[in-house]
Design a protein around this motif. Structure first.
Motif, PDB file in Angstrom:
ATOM      1  N   THR A   1     -10.864   7.468   6.600  1.00  8.28           N
ATOM      2  CA  THR A   1     -10.960   7.356   5.142  1.00  8.28           C
ATOM      3  C   THR A   1      -9.821   6.501   4.582  1.00  8.28           C
ATOM      4  OG1 THR A   1     -11.987   9.523   5.030  1.00  8.28           O
ATOM      5  CG2 THR A   1     -11.025   8.682   3.002  1.00  8.28           C
TER       6      THR A   1
ATOM      7  N   PHE B   1      -1.585   5.225   3.489  1.00  7.14           N
ATOM      8  CA  PHE B   1      -2.652   4.241   3.675  1.00  7.14           C
ATOM      9  C   PHE B   1      -2.146   3.066   4.521  1.00  7.14           C
ATOM     10  CE2 PHE B   1      -5.892   5.979   0.925  1.00  7.14           C
ATOM     11  CZ  PHE B   1      -5.165   6.862   0.135  1.00  7.14           C
TER      12      PHE B   1
ATOM     13  N   GLU C   1       3.258  -1.464  -5.853  1.00  4.54           N
ATOM     14  CA  GLU C   1       2.262  -0.568  -5.297  1.00  4.54           C
ATOM     15  C   GLU C   1       1.148  -0.345  -6.321  1.00  4.54           C
ATOM     16  OE1 GLU C   1       2.846   3.835  -4.065  1.00  4.54           O
ATOM     17  OE2 GLU C   1       3.810   2.561  -2.572  1.00  4.54           O
TER      18      GLU C   1
ATOM     19  N   ARG D   1      -8.292  -0.965   3.251  1.00  2.92           N
ATOM     20  CA  ARG D   1      -8.920  -2.299   3.339  1.00  2.92           C
ATOM     21  C   ARG D   1      -9.467  -2.718   1.970  1.00  2.92           C
ATOM     22  NH1 ARG D   1     -12.572  -0.966   8.538  1.00  2.92           N
ATOM     23  NH2 ARG D   1     -11.003  -1.122  10.177  1.00  2.92           N
ATOM     24  N   GLY D   2     -10.052  -1.757   1.269  1.00  4.33           N
ATOM     25  CA  GLY D   2     -10.570  -2.070  -0.065  1.00  4.33           C
ATOM     26  C   GLY D   2      -9.477  -2.576  -0.982  1.00  4.33           C
ATOM     27  N   GLN D   3      -8.324  -1.940  -0.900  1.00  2.01           N
ATOM     28  CA  GLN D   3      -7.218  -2.361  -1.757  1.00  2.01           C
ATOM     29  C   GLN D   3      -6.669  -3.718  -1.313  1.00  2.01           C
ATOM     30  OE1 GLN D   3      -6.242  -1.499  -4.483  1.00  2.01           O
ATOM     31  NE2 GLN D   3      -4.096  -2.083  -4.755  1.00  2.01           N
ATOM     32  N   VAL D   4      -6.581  -3.927  -0.014  1.00  2.00           N
ATOM     33  CA  VAL D   4      -6.096  -5.227   0.484  1.00  2.00           C
ATOM     34  C   VAL D   4      -7.029  -6.339   0.002  1.00  2.00           C
ATOM     35  CG1 VAL D   4      -5.826  -6.631   2.582  1.00  2.00           C
ATOM     36  CG2 VAL D   4      -4.861  -4.332   2.486  1.00  2.00           C
ATOM     37  N   ALA D   5      -8.338  -6.085   0.081  1.00  2.00           N
ATOM     38  CA  ALA D   5      -9.302  -7.101  -0.381  1.00  2.00           C
ATOM     39  C   ALA D   5      -9.087  -7.413  -1.853  1.00  2.00           C
ATOM     40  CB  ALA D   5     -10.719  -6.605  -0.130  1.00  2.00           C
ATOM     41  N   ARG D   6      -8.873  -6.392  -2.660  1.00  2.00           N
ATOM     42  CA  ARG D   6      -8.673  -6.620  -4.094  1.00  2.00           C
ATOM     43  C   ARG D   6      -7.409  -7.422  -4.362  1.00  2.00           C
ATOM     44  NH1 ARG D   6     -10.948  -1.423  -7.352  1.00  2.00           N
ATOM     45  NH2 ARG D   6     -12.996  -1.514  -6.406  1.00  2.00           N
TER      46      ARG D   6
ATOM     47  N   ASP E   1      -5.800  -1.429  12.330  1.00  3.49           N
ATOM     48  CA  ASP E   1      -6.141  -2.847  12.225  1.00  3.49           C
ATOM     49  C   ASP E   1      -5.068  -3.799  12.746  1.00  3.49           C
ATOM     50  OD1 ASP E   1      -8.004  -2.517   9.102  1.00  3.49           O
ATOM     51  OD2 ASP E   1      -8.593  -2.251  11.205  1.00  3.49           O
TER      52      ASP E   1
ATOM     53  N   LEU F   1     -13.828  -8.853   4.026  1.00  3.22           N
ATOM     54  CA  LEU F   1     -12.754  -9.748   3.588  1.00  3.22           C
ATOM     55  C   LEU F   1     -11.407  -9.269   4.133  1.00  3.22           C
ATOM     56  CD1 LEU F   1     -11.448 -11.987   1.875  1.00  3.22           C
ATOM     57  CD2 LEU F   1     -11.475 -10.406  -0.059  1.00  3.22           C
ATOM     58  N   ALA F   2     -11.158  -7.967   4.019  1.00  5.19           N
ATOM     59  CA  ALA F   2      -9.876  -7.430   4.484  1.00  5.19           C
ATOM     60  C   ALA F   2      -9.727  -7.606   5.993  1.00  5.19           C
ATOM     61  CB  ALA F   2      -9.765  -5.949   4.106  1.00  5.19           C
TER      62      ALA F   2
ATOM     63  N   ILE G   1      -4.982   3.102  -5.206  1.00  2.00           N
ATOM     64  CA  ILE G   1      -5.965   2.809  -4.159  1.00  2.00           C
ATOM     65  C   ILE G   1      -7.355   3.139  -4.678  1.00  2.00           C
ATOM     66  CG2 ILE G   1      -6.724   3.439  -1.829  1.00  2.00           C
ATOM     67  CD1 ILE G   1      -4.162   1.870  -1.873  1.00  2.00           C
ATOM     68  N   PRO G   2      -8.307   2.240  -4.516  1.00  2.13           N
ATOM     69  CA  PRO G   2      -9.655   2.523  -5.025  1.00  2.13           C
ATOM     70  C   PRO G   2     -10.333   3.651  -4.250  1.00  2.13           C
ATOM     71  CG  PRO G   2      -9.631   0.478  -3.757  1.00  2.13           C
ATOM     72  CD  PRO G   2      -8.201   0.913  -3.898  1.00  2.13           C
TER      73      PRO G   2
ATOM     74  N   ASP H   1     -15.810  -6.090   0.625  1.00  2.00           N
ATOM     75  CA  ASP H   1     -14.364  -5.823   0.611  1.00  2.00           C
ATOM     76  C   ASP H   1     -13.851  -5.593   2.025  1.00  2.00           C
ATOM     77  OD1 ASP H   1     -14.637  -3.821  -2.398  1.00  2.00           O
ATOM     78  OD2 ASP H   1     -14.088  -5.935  -2.181  1.00  2.00           O
ATOM     79  N   GLN H   2     -14.596  -4.778   2.758  1.00  2.00           N
ATOM     80  CA  GLN H   2     -14.186  -4.460   4.130  1.00  2.00           C
ATOM     81  C   GLN H   2     -14.121  -5.721   4.991  1.00  2.00           C
ATOM     82  OE1 GLN H   2     -13.617  -0.966   5.475  1.00  2.00           O
ATOM     83  NE2 GLN H   2     -13.165  -0.987   3.301  1.00  2.00           N
TER      84      GLN H   2
ATOM     85  N   VAL I   1      -8.075   4.206   6.117  1.00  2.00           N
ATOM     86  CA  VAL I   1      -8.224   2.797   6.504  1.00  2.00           C
ATOM     87  C   VAL I   1      -9.272   2.119   5.622  1.00  2.00           C
ATOM     88  CG1 VAL I   1      -9.008   1.251   8.346  1.00  2.00           C
ATOM     89  CG2 VAL I   1      -7.452   3.123   8.879  1.00  2.00           C
ATOM     90  N   TYR I   2     -10.365   2.821   5.379  1.00  2.00           N
ATOM     91  CA  TYR I   2     -11.439   2.243   4.560  1.00  2.00           C
ATOM     92  C   TYR I   2     -10.923   1.909   3.159  1.00  2.00           C
ATOM     93  CZ  TYR I   2     -16.129   1.702   2.601  1.00  2.00           C
ATOM     94  OH  TYR I   2     -17.253   1.200   1.993  1.00  2.00           O
ATOM     95  N   ARG I   3     -10.202   2.856   2.591  1.00  2.00           N
ATOM     96  CA  ARG I   3      -9.689   2.628   1.233  1.00  2.00           C
ATOM     97  C   ARG I   3      -8.565   1.584   1.230  1.00  2.00           C
ATOM     98  NH1 ARG I   3      -8.314   8.172  -1.524  1.00  2.00           N
ATOM     99  NH2 ARG I   3      -8.071   6.802  -3.324  1.00  2.00           N
TER     100      ARG I   3
ATOM    101  N   LEU J   1      -3.687   1.899   8.164  1.00  2.00           N
ATOM    102  CA  LEU J   1      -4.216   0.547   8.375  1.00  2.00           C
ATOM    103  C   LEU J   1      -3.453  -0.185   9.481  1.00  2.00           C
ATOM    104  CD1 LEU J   1      -5.652  -1.876   5.864  1.00  2.00           C
ATOM    105  CD2 LEU J   1      -3.804  -2.723   7.299  1.00  2.00           C
TER     106      LEU J   1
ATOM    107  N   ILE K   1     -15.661   0.737  -3.281  1.00  2.00           N
ATOM    108  CA  ILE K   1     -15.375  -0.306  -2.288  1.00  2.00           C
ATOM    109  C   ILE K   1     -16.684  -0.783  -1.670  1.00  2.00           C
ATOM    110  CG2 ILE K   1     -14.180  -0.810  -0.125  1.00  2.00           C
ATOM    111  CD1 ILE K   1     -12.276   1.534  -0.856  1.00  2.00           C
TER     112      ILE K   1
ATOM    113  N   ILE L   1      -6.860  -9.651   7.850  1.00  2.00           N
ATOM    114  CA  ILE L   1      -5.925  -8.973   8.764  1.00  2.00           C
ATOM    115  C   ILE L   1      -5.982  -9.626  10.148  1.00  2.00           C
ATOM    116  CG2 ILE L   1      -5.437  -6.787   9.923  1.00  2.00           C
ATOM    117  CD1 ILE L   1      -6.512  -5.447   7.280  1.00  2.00           C
TER     118      ILE L   1
ATOM    119  N   LEU M   1       0.837  -1.202   0.000  1.00  2.00           N
ATOM    120  CA  LEU M   1       0.000   0.000   0.000  1.00  2.00           C
ATOM    121  C   LEU M   1       0.873   1.255   0.000  1.00  2.00           C
ATOM    122  CD1 LEU M   1      -2.545  -1.004   2.808  1.00  2.00           C
ATOM    123  CD2 LEU M   1      -3.029  -0.900   0.357  1.00  2.00           C
TER     124      LEU M   1
END
Lengths: 171, 219
Positions: free
Chosen positions: A147, A117, B3, A153-158, A125, B19-20, B6-7, B16-17, A149-151, A121, B12, B24, A113
């Motif tokens: 904000t 970000f 890298e 997490r979205g990237q980690v999920a992807r 987390d 799953l992450a 970032i979406p 997604d939240q 952290v939210y984004r 996170l 999102i 974690i 990341l």
């Protein structure tokens, strides 16, 4: 009111700080060195805590030490040991290779990341700070932390969805 | 992993939240390795050392005036006139954790950028897998002692201290070739001289056999 940092409380946060270092470095050896150096600096002399607790103080120290050591490392040749076997290196008898692979992917995803970000996170987390505490450590409003952290997490999920399923060893 | 962009928040989903967060949380099974834990617990249990060495005169100069300057000069003279440290005293610097980053290798040479009185610290990484991970400087009874800490892939650590000035006295232990092997405070210590300077390898993680092999790497 200012109070003295409690060395035993600092030591009690070791596991969380180690995981934060893994998420920063994505290298077991570098994470160990980073944590060792951070504790050595913090414990080198008595320190006073103005507000917050030892955990936030440690995370701030870890972040500062990481940036300092990264600048130093960029000036010397080295062979990085990638974080391929965090749990495999764990001597505990209940280590599971498949679970270790999944954990490695998570740390690798976080480490990829962008810095702001990643730090947000890690603070929320991995280390478990509140948004307000993380905001103080990172020097940004807590809304910005939320904000990021939210984004993040979205990237980690992807990134995790893009990974192939780990090969599971027969047990 | 490289890298990525970032979406945006709108792209999102709650899935997604979740799953992450699940992923974690799975990292909570990772704990610090035992050698690192032991090292941190040792540091936490030990009383914080007093600030020693070159910082003290600097602080005194800033805070005091002519009286403070005179006091510092007198104190330095008195310390300098003492009998000085022994190898056992200086080995405590080698056993202490580093407080600064590692020195860099000198290109084309088997030595690092750090040196004491012209005696450089060795670069061991290619030949032995032991790599420099940090440095520490202290003044012990008026003598500057500098240590470079090396670590191997298993996390074992060895401190390599060199004392400035004349060779330090050593007592006890046994002689192995040009080296002296002794025990200090539960740790193994190997000491010898290079160009008239006392060199000390000390470790609580590995025995004298390993340190003798490392010491013998030098020309």
């Amino acid at each position: 009111m200012a109070r003295r940092l409690d060395p035993q409380a600092l030591a009690g946060h070791l596991d969380r700080i180690y995981r934060a270092a893994l998420a920063l470095c994505n290298s077991r050896q570098d994470a160990e060195d980073l944590v060792q150096e951070t504790y050595a600096k913090v414990l080198a002399k008595p320190r006073r805590l103005q507000d917050g607790d030892e955990l936030g103080y440690l995370l701030a120290a870890l972040r500062n030490t990481y940036f300092t050591s990264r600048r130093t490392a960029s000036r010397r040749p080295r062979a990085d040991v990638e974080l391929e076997t965090v749990a495999a290196a764990d001597p505990r008898p209940d280590s599971q290779p498949a679970a270790a692979a999944e954990v490695d992917e998570v740390f690798a995803a976080i480490a990829s990341l962008p810095e702001d970000f990643r730090l947000a996170l890690i603070a929320i987390d991995i280390v478990g700070l509140s948004y307000a505490e993380a905001g103080k450590v990172l020097g940004v409003p807590h809304g910005t932390v939320a904000t990021r952290v939210y984004r993040a997490r979205g990237q980690v999920a992807r990134l995790l969805r893009e990974q192939p399923a780990p090969v599971r060893s027969p047990r | 992993m490289t890298e990525h962009r970032i979406p945006e928040e709108r792209d999102i989903t709650e899935a997604d939240q979740e799953l992450a967060l699940r992923a974690i949380r799975s990292t909570e099974r990772v704990t610090a390795p035992a050698p690192l834990r032991a090292s941190v617990e040792r540091m936490a249990a030990a009383p914080a050392p007093r600030v020693r060495g070159r910082r003290r005169p600097v602080l005194a100069l800033a805070a005091g005036g002519a009286v403070a300057v005179a006091a510092v000069v007198l104190a330095l003279l008195v310390v300098g006139a003492g009998s000085g440290p022994t190898v056992a005293d200086a080995s405590r610097v080698a056993l202490a954790p580093p407080v600064a980053g590692p020195p860099t290798p000198r290109p084309g040479q088997e030595v690092l950028s750090e040196q004491v009185d012209g005696v450089p610290y060795p670069y061991w990484e290619d030949a032995t897998r032991w790599r420099a991970v940090g440095t520490r400087r202290e003044v012990v009874e008026g003598r500057e002692v500098t240590s470079v800490v090396y670590a191997d892939d298993a996390g074992h650590r060895v401190g390599y201290a060199i004392a400035s000035g004349d060779a330090l006295p050593v007592s006890g232990g046994r002689t192995v070739g040009r080296y002296r092997v002794l025990r200090v405070g539960g740790a193994d210590v190997v000491t010898w001289e290079r160009e008239g300077r006392t060199c000390i390898l000390a470790s609580r993680d590995v025995g004298p056999d390993v340190m003798l092999r490392l010491a013998s790497q030098e020309a």
